[in-house]
Write a protein that holds these residues in place. Sequence first.
Motif, PDB file in Angstrom:
ATOM      1  N   TYR A 149     -13.171  29.484 -16.043  1.00 39.08           N
ATOM      2  CA  TYR A 149     -13.583  30.811 -15.578  1.00 39.08           C
ATOM      3  C   TYR A 149     -12.369  31.727 -15.407  1.00 39.08           C
ATOM      4  O   TYR A 149     -12.362  32.886 -15.832  1.00 39.08           O
ATOM      5  CB  TYR A 149     -14.308  30.706 -14.235  1.00 39.08           C
ATOM      6  CG  TYR A 149     -15.703  30.134 -14.317  1.00 39.08           C
ATOM      7  CD1 TYR A 149     -16.562  30.448 -15.369  1.00 39.08           C
ATOM      8  CD2 TYR A 149     -16.185  29.304 -13.302  1.00 39.08           C
ATOM      9  CE1 TYR A 149     -17.838  29.935 -15.424  1.00 39.08           C
ATOM     10  CE2 TYR A 149     -17.468  28.784 -13.345  1.00 39.08           C
ATOM     11  CZ  TYR A 149     -18.285  29.103 -14.408  1.00 39.08           C
ATOM     12  OH  TYR A 149     -19.555  28.603 -14.459  1.00 39.08           O
ATOM     13  N   LEU A 153     -11.596  35.102 -17.611  1.00 37.27           N
ATOM     14  CA  LEU A 153     -11.474  36.418 -16.970  1.00 37.27           C
ATOM     15  C   LEU A 153     -10.131  37.068 -17.302  1.00 37.27           C
ATOM     16  O   LEU A 153     -10.057  38.273 -17.567  1.00 37.27           O
ATOM     17  CB  LEU A 153     -11.646  36.282 -15.455  1.00 37.27           C
ATOM     18  CG  LEU A 153     -13.070  36.017 -14.968  1.00 37.27           C
ATOM     19  CD1 LEU A 153     -13.061  35.599 -13.498  1.00 37.27           C
ATOM     20  CD2 LEU A 153     -13.955  37.252 -15.159  1.00 37.27           C
ATOM     21  N   GLY A 183     -16.485  40.206 -19.966  1.00 41.21           N
ATOM     22  CA  GLY A 183     -16.111  39.919 -18.583  1.00 41.21           C
ATOM     23  C   GLY A 183     -17.302  39.935 -17.648  1.00 41.21           C
ATOM     24  O   GLY A 183     -17.390  39.121 -16.713  1.00 41.21           O
ATOM     25  N   LYS A 184     -18.239  40.839 -17.897  1.00 43.63           N
ATOM     26  CA  LYS A 184     -19.449  40.890 -17.067  1.00 43.63           C
ATOM     27  C   LYS A 184     -20.283  39.630 -17.239  1.00 43.63           C
ATOM     28  O   LYS A 184     -20.926  39.159 -16.293  1.00 43.63           O
ATOM     29  CB  LYS A 184     -20.276  42.132 -17.427  1.00 43.63           C
ATOM     30  CG  LYS A 184     -19.699  43.430 -16.898  1.00 43.63           C
ATOM     31  CD  LYS A 184     -20.622  44.608 -17.190  1.00 43.63           C
ATOM     32  CE  LYS A 184     -20.090  45.890 -16.553  1.00 43.63           C
ATOM     33  NZ  LYS A 184     -20.985  47.043 -16.792  1.00 43.63           N
ATOM     34  N   HIS A 196     -18.654  37.022 -15.165  1.00 45.05           N
ATOM     35  CA  HIS A 196     -18.953  37.331 -13.760  1.00 45.05           C
ATOM     36  C   HIS A 196     -20.375  36.880 -13.405  1.00 45.05           C
ATOM     37  O   HIS A 196     -20.606  36.258 -12.357  1.00 45.05           O
ATOM     38  CB  HIS A 196     -18.789  38.836 -13.524  1.00 45.05           C
ATOM     39  CG  HIS A 196     -19.041  39.259 -12.112  1.00 45.05           C
ATOM     40  ND1 HIS A 196     -19.198  40.589 -11.749  1.00 45.05           N
ATOM     41  CD2 HIS A 196     -19.179  38.545 -10.966  1.00 45.05           C
ATOM     42  CE1 HIS A 196     -19.400  40.662 -10.459  1.00 45.05           C
ATOM     43  NE2 HIS A 196     -19.393  39.433  -9.955  1.00 45.05           N
ATOM     44  N   VAL A 235     -21.413  34.080 -10.441  1.00 44.75           N
ATOM     45  CA  VAL A 235     -22.276  34.438  -9.312  1.00 44.75           C
ATOM     46  C   VAL A 235     -23.277  33.328  -8.998  1.00 44.75           C
ATOM     47  O   VAL A 235     -23.640  33.102  -7.834  1.00 44.75           O
ATOM     48  CB  VAL A 235     -22.997  35.772  -9.602  1.00 44.75           C
ATOM     49  CG1 VAL A 235     -24.130  36.006  -8.604  1.00 44.75           C
ATOM     50  CG2 VAL A 235     -22.008  36.920  -9.539  1.00 44.75           C
ATOM     51  N   ARG A 251     -18.831  30.861  -6.480  1.00 48.19           N
ATOM     52  CA  ARG A 251     -19.089  32.301  -6.339  1.00 48.19           C
ATOM     53  C   ARG A 251     -18.320  32.948  -5.185  1.00 48.19           C
ATOM     54  O   ARG A 251     -18.037  34.138  -5.218  1.00 48.19           O
ATOM     55  CB  ARG A 251     -20.587  32.563  -6.163  1.00 48.19           C
ATOM     56  CG  ARG A 251     -21.217  31.910  -4.961  1.00 48.19           C
ATOM     57  CD  ARG A 251     -22.717  32.205  -4.913  1.00 48.19           C
ATOM     58  NE  ARG A 251     -23.375  31.480  -3.845  1.00 48.19           N
ATOM     59  CZ  ARG A 251     -23.852  30.243  -3.957  1.00 48.19           C
ATOM     60  NH1 ARG A 251     -23.743  29.612  -5.120  1.00 48.19           N
ATOM     61  NH2 ARG A 251     -24.432  29.643  -2.942  1.00 48.19           N
ATOM     62  N   ARG A 290     -12.735  35.491  -7.227  1.00 50.88           N
ATOM     63  CA  ARG A 290     -13.114  36.866  -6.864  1.00 50.88           C
ATOM     64  C   ARG A 290     -11.990  37.842  -7.214  1.00 50.88           C
ATOM     65  O   ARG A 290     -12.230  38.943  -7.714  1.00 50.88           O
ATOM     66  CB  ARG A 290     -13.438  36.936  -5.370  1.00 50.88           C
ATOM     67  CG  ARG A 290     -14.808  36.412  -5.015  1.00 50.88           C
ATOM     68  CD  ARG A 290     -15.840  37.479  -5.254  1.00 50.88           C
ATOM     69  NE  ARG A 290     -17.193  37.014  -5.035  1.00 50.88           N
ATOM     70  CZ  ARG A 290     -18.262  37.793  -5.086  1.00 50.88           C
ATOM     71  NH1 ARG A 290     -18.120  39.078  -5.350  1.00 50.88           N
ATOM     72  NH2 ARG A 290     -19.465  37.312  -4.897  1.00 50.88           N
ATOM     73  N   ILE A 346     -12.021  38.391 -10.910  1.00 48.77           N
ATOM     74  CA  ILE A 346     -13.106  39.307 -11.300  1.00 48.77           C
ATOM     75  C   ILE A 346     -12.704  40.748 -11.028  1.00 48.77           C
ATOM     76  O   ILE A 346     -12.847  41.640 -11.875  1.00 48.77           O
ATOM     77  CB  ILE A 346     -14.407  38.955 -10.546  1.00 48.77           C
ATOM     78  CG1 ILE A 346     -14.928  37.584 -10.984  1.00 48.77           C
ATOM     79  CG2 ILE A 346     -15.474  40.021 -10.788  1.00 48.77           C
ATOM     80  CD1 ILE A 346     -16.018  37.021 -10.085  1.00 48.77           C
ATOM     81  N   TYR A 401     -12.117  43.829 -13.852  1.00 53.09           N
ATOM     82  CA  TYR A 401     -12.759  45.146 -13.848  1.00 53.09           C
ATOM     83  C   TYR A 401     -11.721  46.272 -13.785  1.00 53.09           C
ATOM     84  O   TYR A 401     -11.830  47.289 -14.484  1.00 53.09           O
ATOM     85  CB  TYR A 401     -13.723  45.266 -12.668  1.00 53.09           C
ATOM     86  CG  TYR A 401     -15.049  44.575 -12.891  1.00 53.09           C
ATOM     87  CD1 TYR A 401     -15.834  44.879 -13.999  1.00 53.09           C
ATOM     88  CD2 TYR A 401     -15.528  43.619 -11.999  1.00 53.09           C
ATOM     89  CE1 TYR A 401     -17.053  44.256 -14.213  1.00 53.09           C
ATOM     90  CE2 TYR A 401     -16.752  42.984 -12.200  1.00 53.09           C
ATOM     91  CZ  TYR A 401     -17.500  43.300 -13.317  1.00 53.09           C
ATOM     92  OH  TYR A 401     -18.713  42.683 -13.535  1.00 53.09           O
ATOM     93  N   ASP A 414     -17.069  49.197 -10.601  1.00 57.31           N
ATOM     94  CA  ASP A 414     -17.393  47.779 -10.447  1.00 57.31           C
ATOM     95  C   ASP A 414     -16.320  47.056  -9.644  1.00 57.31           C
ATOM     96  O   ASP A 414     -16.623  46.172  -8.830  1.00 57.31           O
ATOM     97  CB  ASP A 414     -17.541  47.124 -11.823  1.00 57.31           C
ATOM     98  CG  ASP A 414     -18.814  47.559 -12.541  1.00 57.31           C
ATOM     99  OD1 ASP A 414     -19.860  47.670 -11.883  1.00 57.31           O
ATOM    100  OD2 ASP A 414     -18.753  47.794 -13.758  1.00 57.31           O
ATOM    101  N   VAL A 418     -16.963  44.955  -6.125  1.00 53.05           N
ATOM    102  CA  VAL A 418     -16.534  43.581  -5.873  1.00 53.05           C
ATOM    103  C   VAL A 418     -15.657  43.520  -4.627  1.00 53.05           C
ATOM    104  O   VAL A 418     -15.812  42.642  -3.767  1.00 53.05           O
ATOM    105  CB  VAL A 418     -15.774  43.021  -7.098  1.00 53.05           C
ATOM    106  CG1 VAL A 418     -15.140  41.667  -6.781  1.00 53.05           C
ATOM    107  CG2 VAL A 418     -16.708  42.893  -8.294  1.00 53.05           C
TER     108      VAL A 418
END
Length: 660
Positions: free
Chosen positions: A90, A94, A106-107, A110, A114, A119, A125, A128, A132, A140, A144
């Motif tokens: 992950y 990212l 990337g979304k 994400h 989640v 998550r 985090r 993520i 963005y 976005d 976050v």
Amino acid sequence: MKKRILCGKILFNDGVASLKSYSGGIRRQVLVSAQFGFGTSASSVILAESEAPEGEKWWASPLIQDKELLSKKTSISENYGSFEDDRNLYSRLLKRCAQLGKLRDGKVVHARIVVSQFRDELVLRNCILNMYAKCGSLVDARKVFDEMRIRDVITWTALITGYSQNEQAQEAFALFPQMLRRGLEPNEFTLSSMLKASGDMLIDKNGRQIHGYSLKCGFDSNVYVGSSLVDMYAKYGCMVEAESIFQVLMSKNEVSWNALIAGHCRKGEGERALVLFLKMLREDFKPTHFTYASLFTAFASTGSLEQGKWVHAHVIKSGDRLIAFVGNTLLDMYAKSGSIEDAKRVFNRLVRRDVVSWNSMLKGYAQHGLGKETVQQFEEMLKIGIKPNEITFLCVLNACSHAGMLDQGKHYFDLMKKFEVELQVSHYVTMVDLLGRAGLLDQAEKFIIEMPIEPAAAVWGALLGACRMHKNMELGAYAAERVFELDPHDSGPHILLYNMYASAGRWTEATKVRRMMKQSGVKKEPACSWVEIENAVHLFMANDTTHPQSEQIHKMWDKMSKMIKEIGYVPDTSHVLLFVDQQEREAKLQYHSEKLALAFALLNTPQGSTIRIKKNIRMCGDCHSAIKYVSEVVRREIIVRDTNRFHHFLDGHCSCGDYW
């Protein structure tokens, strides 16, 4: 443990996978997974989104083809996707999305995190949020950030950096004190981002405060913070501070060198920038595209062709390709230095031509008085599907104005509506200039009156210039009054009105204008011309006697003056705007700055070579006439760049066709 998520159906036809959703019309992110090799264990990867454009090859995604991340196996054994949670995968996905700017991919990552066991992990985090921010999706990123229960310095730094890199300096400054109030210590990346934001705001008070805080934290000699400090002070125009910080940096990198070089270039200090560039090379730092672009921009502003050619040769030697923004600045440098043919060659060799490339070429043609070539280039641009913008049309209109192409100019002005280009003051100024140069002063005045916006000083100034050209005193005086009301401190209109009255022998009115200038504190910019020979710039004023070769220069011009009079040159004393007799008028014309610069060039350049002269104001009519004759006598091309355009003199003719 391997989790299986049912979200789509994979159909196989001759070994090629296609994706069908179970239901349509609902936006979903489809996670397709199969057996992929990742190290020695099976893992999963995101292949596509259901909202991908029709016909797009989802299996060609850079994320999928990244050999460092995933190595695709030759067979897929299951019809339904499976996804194994992997924290490291992950994180790497990212980071890869952030590097490539792949917001959509990337979304998808994400969305998978989640619903995974990770998550709420702070590290993911932060990844993520960073993804963005790096992809420019700050809404976005902020969402976050606001949803995170726990935030560390990396969290705050990621968002602050996102704001500073996307020209939202105010948002960065709003976050920074909140971070400090929560007891978090900023790191070098936080401070470098804040310094960048300070430079973008151009408010030195904020920047100096961050500088002070950096000193307090002991980061002032850090290469990241130090480079940002150099860049910030350079953007403020404080080059003494920028240089002093640069000198004390314990370690320098390409960023710090580029910041200092770019600062000097922005201030028009091309010589100092070139000295730094040579020092950069001696210290084994590799110039980047930004280094070259800054230098070419500086050389373009001063018309320093020889230095520009030398740096261009270095680009070629280093093997760097002419990517868009470097190629565009190089093209602009050649055009503004008087070598339009070299500019055209650069344009033809660009790896990719964007609208800026086309605009640069159009502007170059326009400045050189090549109206027909400008129009042909513009039509070619439209033919291949490049959409023109407001700058494109301004270049074309300027070309039509300088070449006397009245009908074409009107056509392209009307064409702006078709391309939904918003008319700006500069477009109206050019149209008034076009009509005025053509002698249609009444139409020009009517055009101004019917403008949908309030006419600016520049619009009336264009009409005033046309009135001066066509000797319309009454309308010129009216236009001048409008300019004085809107911009009383601009010396240009005052000089134009004075010249208009003086050339007509109306000395009472001319004296009043002079008195008005004195009372308003308006001063005329002294005329000067310069020529560059062997990397040295030689500057001349009218009647200049300060140059070491002054005696030889005056003798050379006296010789030229005698020769051109023999083939038809007659001094145009109407350009001497003083109340003196004819003989003294001719004497005043004799040693104008461009004539002295030309004489110096004739003494110090090889026979047959092109002579290039620059002047800080519009070239006078008598010098224009004299240099035409000189080009015929010496059989050399003479190129003069004034504030309006380039004049190419050759064999007794000028490229402007005496229309400038």
